[in-house]
Design an enzyme around this catalytic site. Sequence first.
Site, short mmCIF file in Angstrom:
data_model
loop_
_atom_site.label_atom_id
_atom_site.label_comp_id
_atom_site.label_asym_id
_atom_site.label_seq_id
_atom_site.Cartn_x
_atom_site.Cartn_y
_atom_site.Cartn_z
CG LEU A 58 -2.12 -0.97 1.29
CD1 LEU A 58 -2.63 -1.30 2.31
CD2 LEU A 58 -2.83 -1.23 0.08
N GLY A 78 -1.79 6.81 -2.50
CA GLY A 78 -3.26 6.31 -3.22
C GLY A 78 -3.98 5.82 -2.86
CG HIS A 79 -3.40 0.92 -2.31
ND1 HIS A 79 -1.61 1.02 -2.58
CD2 HIS A 79 -3.95 0.06 -3.01
CE1 HIS A 79 -1.80 0.06 -3.39
NE2 HIS A 79 -3.29 0.19 -3.82
N GLY A 118 -9.49 3.41 -7.59
CA GLY A 118 -9.01 4.39 -8.28
C GLY A 118 -8.93 5.12 -9.54
CE LYS A 133 -0.87 3.40 -12.31
NZ LYS A 133 -0.73 2.01 -11.92
CG ASP A 134 -5.25 0.36 -12.67
OD1 ASP A 134 -4.54 0.61 -13.18
OD2 ASP A 134 -4.94 0.69 -10.85
CD GLN A 157 -9.16 -3.05 -11.31
OE1 GLN A 157 -8.50 -3.80 -11.11
NE2 GLN A 157 -8.82 -1.89 -10.01
CG MET A 182 1.79 7.50 -5.49
SD MET A 182 1.55 7.64 -4.01
CE MET A 182 2.57 9.21 -3.29
CB SER A 183 2.05 2.49 -9.80
OG SER A 183 1.84 1.10 -10.14
O1 PAF Z 1 -6.83 -2.10 -8.55
C1 PAF Z 1 -6.28 -3.91 -7.83
O2 PAF Z 1 -5.56 -3.63 -6.98
C2 PAF Z 1 -7.00 -5.12 -7.97
O3 PAF Z 1 -7.31 -4.93 -9.83
C3 PAF Z 1 -7.91 -5.18 -7.64
C4 PAF Z 1 -9.49 -4.48 -7.60
C5 PAF Z 1 -8.31 -5.28 -5.69
C6 PAF Z 1 -8.95 -7.02 -7.52
O4 PAF Z 1 -7.51 -8.04 -7.51
#
Ligand code: PAF
Length: 282
Positions: free
Chosen positions: A33, A36-37, A147, A149-150, A153, A184-185
């Site tokens: 983490l 960002g998280h 987030g 950032k993705d 997703q 951040m990643s």
């Molecule tokens: O974004 C992430 O960290 C992952 O793709 C997630 C959403 C936790 C699913 O594993």
Amino acid sequence: MITVAAERELRHAVAKWRGRGERIGFVPTMGALHAGHLSLVELARKHASRVVVSVFVNPTQFGPGEDFARYPRDLEGDSAKLAAAGCDLLFLPEADTIYPPGSTTRVRVEGPSRGFEGECRPGHFEGVATVVAALFGLVRPDVAVFGEKDAQQLALVRALVRDLHLAIEIVAGPIVREEDGLAMSSRNVYLGPQERRAATVLQRSLAAARAAIEAGERDPARLVDRLAAQIAAEPLAHLEYAAVVAADTFRPVERIAGEVVIPVAARFGSTRLLDNARLRVD
Ligand code: PAF
């Protein structure tokens, strides 16, 4: 903060809170983490009275030859950061809690999964949609935070929730950046010092693209050409894709209008990084 691994304990804690009329917020993560998280946890706190965070490095969203085995893991550090950030429950499932022995169900979200990450990482989004659906079933949150950032997703999760009529509000958290602009990643730790410096080209090229749109550019092809040329001028960057897409469908647009995302993916050595700019164009 309580930490649980078993489904029964998770359901017990969440049911107790729900029984008291509390609103359950959820932040799914793969750990390692960073700020960002933690900003997503903070956002969840604003939308719910209890916050559940899961840490699970989901094997089904990694392709063969990807970094599943070496994906950074730091449970002790994660746990301390989450406790300080106001997480109420840390859920650390084993793989067979998420995927019970004999499980054969896979979730595929068509539209927004097509192209970009869906093309570069075959099977990735099926793994993401399946684990997110399973986690939603286990935690049963009222609100879940993802987030920006993705961005692809995020579009997929919104489609999943809409199409399966899941009564979960999806809240998006803005990208958090390092001082020099790098998004951040958890994968930034893979970068060598020169790659780390080179990687700032992503944010710079996106900032230039944003400025061009603000100055009136509406042609996505011209915008992407300029953005690609700026990234190509950085010798350590290898661009995989750049585009202008509609934020909800993740389909390329013919004219820049409405809520759009400019996603970019590039490799720096063996490290693949994503970044994007999101803007509303009236
Ligand atoms: O974004 C992430 O960290 C992952 O793709 C997630 C959403 C936790 C699913 O594993």
